[in-house]
Design a protein around this motif. Structure first.
Motif, PDB file in Angstrom:
ATOM      1  N   GLU A  27     -52.743  94.426  -8.238  1.00  0.00           N
ATOM      2  CA  GLU A  27     -53.441  93.641  -9.262  1.00  0.00           C
ATOM      3  C   GLU A  27     -54.608  92.850  -8.679  1.00  0.00           C
ATOM      4  OE1 GLU A  27     -49.275  94.395 -10.457  1.00  0.00           O
ATOM      5  OE2 GLU A  27     -50.118  93.393  -8.715  1.00  0.00           O
ATOM      6  N   HIS A  30     -57.444  95.925  -6.548  1.00  0.00           N
ATOM      7  CA  HIS A  30     -58.336  96.798  -7.324  1.00  0.00           C
ATOM      8  C   HIS A  30     -59.661  96.114  -7.656  1.00  0.00           C
ATOM      9  CE1 HIS A  30     -56.471  95.806 -11.578  1.00  0.00           C
ATOM     10  NE2 HIS A  30     -56.912  94.743 -10.968  1.00  0.00           N
ATOM     11  N   SER A  38     -67.260 105.394 -11.676  1.00  0.00           N
ATOM     12  CA  SER A  38     -66.712 104.899 -12.943  1.00  0.00           C
ATOM     13  C   SER A  38     -67.665 103.924 -13.623  1.00  0.00           C
ATOM     14  CB  SER A  38     -65.349 104.247 -12.723  1.00  0.00           C
ATOM     15  OG  SER A  38     -65.490 103.023 -12.037  1.00  0.00           O
ATOM     16  N   ASP A  61     -59.254 100.396 -16.801  1.00  0.00           N
ATOM     17  CA  ASP A  61     -58.776 100.998 -18.039  1.00  0.00           C
ATOM     18  C   ASP A  61     -57.341 100.547 -18.271  1.00  0.00           C
ATOM     19  OD1 ASP A  61     -57.004 102.707 -16.588  1.00  0.00           O
ATOM     20  OD2 ASP A  61     -58.509 104.275 -16.475  1.00  0.00           O
ATOM     21  N   ALA A  62     -56.791 100.967 -19.388  1.00  0.00           N
ATOM     22  CA  ALA A  62     -55.466 100.497 -19.793  1.00  0.00           C
ATOM     23  C   ALA A  62     -54.369 100.875 -18.804  1.00  0.00           C
ATOM     24  CB  ALA A  62     -55.128 101.038 -21.186  1.00  0.00           C
ATOM     25  N   THR A  63     -54.582 101.904 -17.980  1.00  0.00           N
ATOM     26  CA  THR A  63     -53.561 102.300 -17.007  1.00  0.00           C
ATOM     27  C   THR A  63     -53.553 101.403 -15.777  1.00  0.00           C
ATOM     28  OG1 THR A  63     -54.989 103.883 -15.853  1.00  0.00           O
ATOM     29  CG2 THR A  63     -53.714 104.702 -17.746  1.00  0.00           C
ATOM     30  N   ASP A  64     -54.636 100.678 -15.538  1.00  0.00           N
ATOM     31  CA  ASP A  64     -54.758  99.788 -14.375  1.00  0.00           C
ATOM     32  C   ASP A  64     -55.654  98.610 -14.759  1.00  0.00           C
ATOM     33  OD1 ASP A  64     -54.570  98.824 -11.753  1.00  0.00           O
ATOM     34  OD2 ASP A  64     -56.274 100.020 -11.066  1.00  0.00           O
ATOM     35  N   PRO A  65     -55.200  97.771 -15.701  1.00  0.00           N
ATOM     36  CA  PRO A  65     -56.070  96.705 -16.214  1.00  0.00           C
ATOM     37  C   PRO A  65     -56.233  95.545 -15.249  1.00  0.00           C
ATOM     38  CG  PRO A  65     -53.889  96.498 -17.167  1.00  0.00           C
ATOM     39  CD  PRO A  65     -53.887  97.758 -16.331  1.00  0.00           C
ATOM     40  N   TYR A  69     -58.889  92.177 -18.711  1.00  0.00           N
ATOM     41  CA  TYR A  69     -59.023  93.435 -19.445  1.00  0.00           C
ATOM     42  C   TYR A  69     -58.988  93.180 -20.950  1.00  0.00           C
ATOM     43  CZ  TYR A  69     -57.958  98.025 -21.352  1.00  0.00           C
ATOM     44  OH  TYR A  69     -57.986  99.178 -22.087  1.00  0.00           O
ATOM     45  N   ASP A  72     -60.843  99.584 -22.749  1.00  0.00           N
ATOM     46  CA  ASP A  72     -61.549 100.574 -21.940  1.00  0.00           C
ATOM     47  C   ASP A  72     -63.038 100.496 -22.281  1.00  0.00           C
ATOM     48  OD1 ASP A  72     -59.021 101.300 -21.110  1.00  0.00           O
ATOM     49  OD2 ASP A  72     -59.177 103.389 -21.767  1.00  0.00           O
TER      50      ASP A  72
END
Length: 148
Positions: A27, A30, A38, A61-65, A69, A72
């Motif tokens: 968290e 990233h 991207s 994105d929603a998979t790794d906010p 966030y 997307d």
């Protein structure tokens, strides 16, 4: 960006986190895994040839906010100004330039997350950011289309 992320995590002045903490916590880490493919981009501030601050946008994105966030396609702002250069307009200049570049790249909105008590929230509000109601991470958003 790694040093800037650590400084952001330790904005209170106390050493709440170490490099080991941010490196081992997805968290946090990233935020400094810059991925131009991207759409991530950023700017640096210099004084007399010395790096004094960074500001960058990361497309999560929603998979790794990220903590800020929103959706997307809405990049999250990270900004850090080194000790000794704060309260001199460096952050404001960086932020305005980054938001201008975001507009040039047709980014419609930018989000961020800021902890309660962080004085930088005043700068964010002055640059058009508004709180996102109900967000557990104190997220703010700016609509760049309305800034034109």
């Amino acid at each position: 960006m790694r040093a800037a992320t650590l400084a952001n995590m330790n904005w209170t002045g106390s050493r709440r986190f170490t490099y080991a903490d941010i490196d081992s916590t997805p968290e946090f880490s990233h935020y400094f895994r810059f991925d131009e493919s991207s759409g991530d981009f950023g700017l640096a501030a210099e004084s007399n040839g010395r790096l004094v601050g960074l500001a960058w946008l990361t497309f999560f994105d929603a998979t790794d906010p990220g903590f800020g966030y929103i959706a997307d396609g809405v990049p999250e702002l990270s900004i850090s100004v080194w000790d000794g250069y704060r309260r001199r307009g460096v952050g404001r200049s960086l932020l305005r330039a980054l938001l201008g570049e975001a507009q040039n790249r047709r980014v419609e909105r930018v989000s961020l997350s800021v902890e309660e008590g962080n004085g930088a929230v005043n700068l964010y509000k002055q640059c058009g950011f508004a709180p996102v109601e109900g967000n557990p991470y104190n997220a703010y958003i700016v609509d760049l289309e309305s800034r034109a």
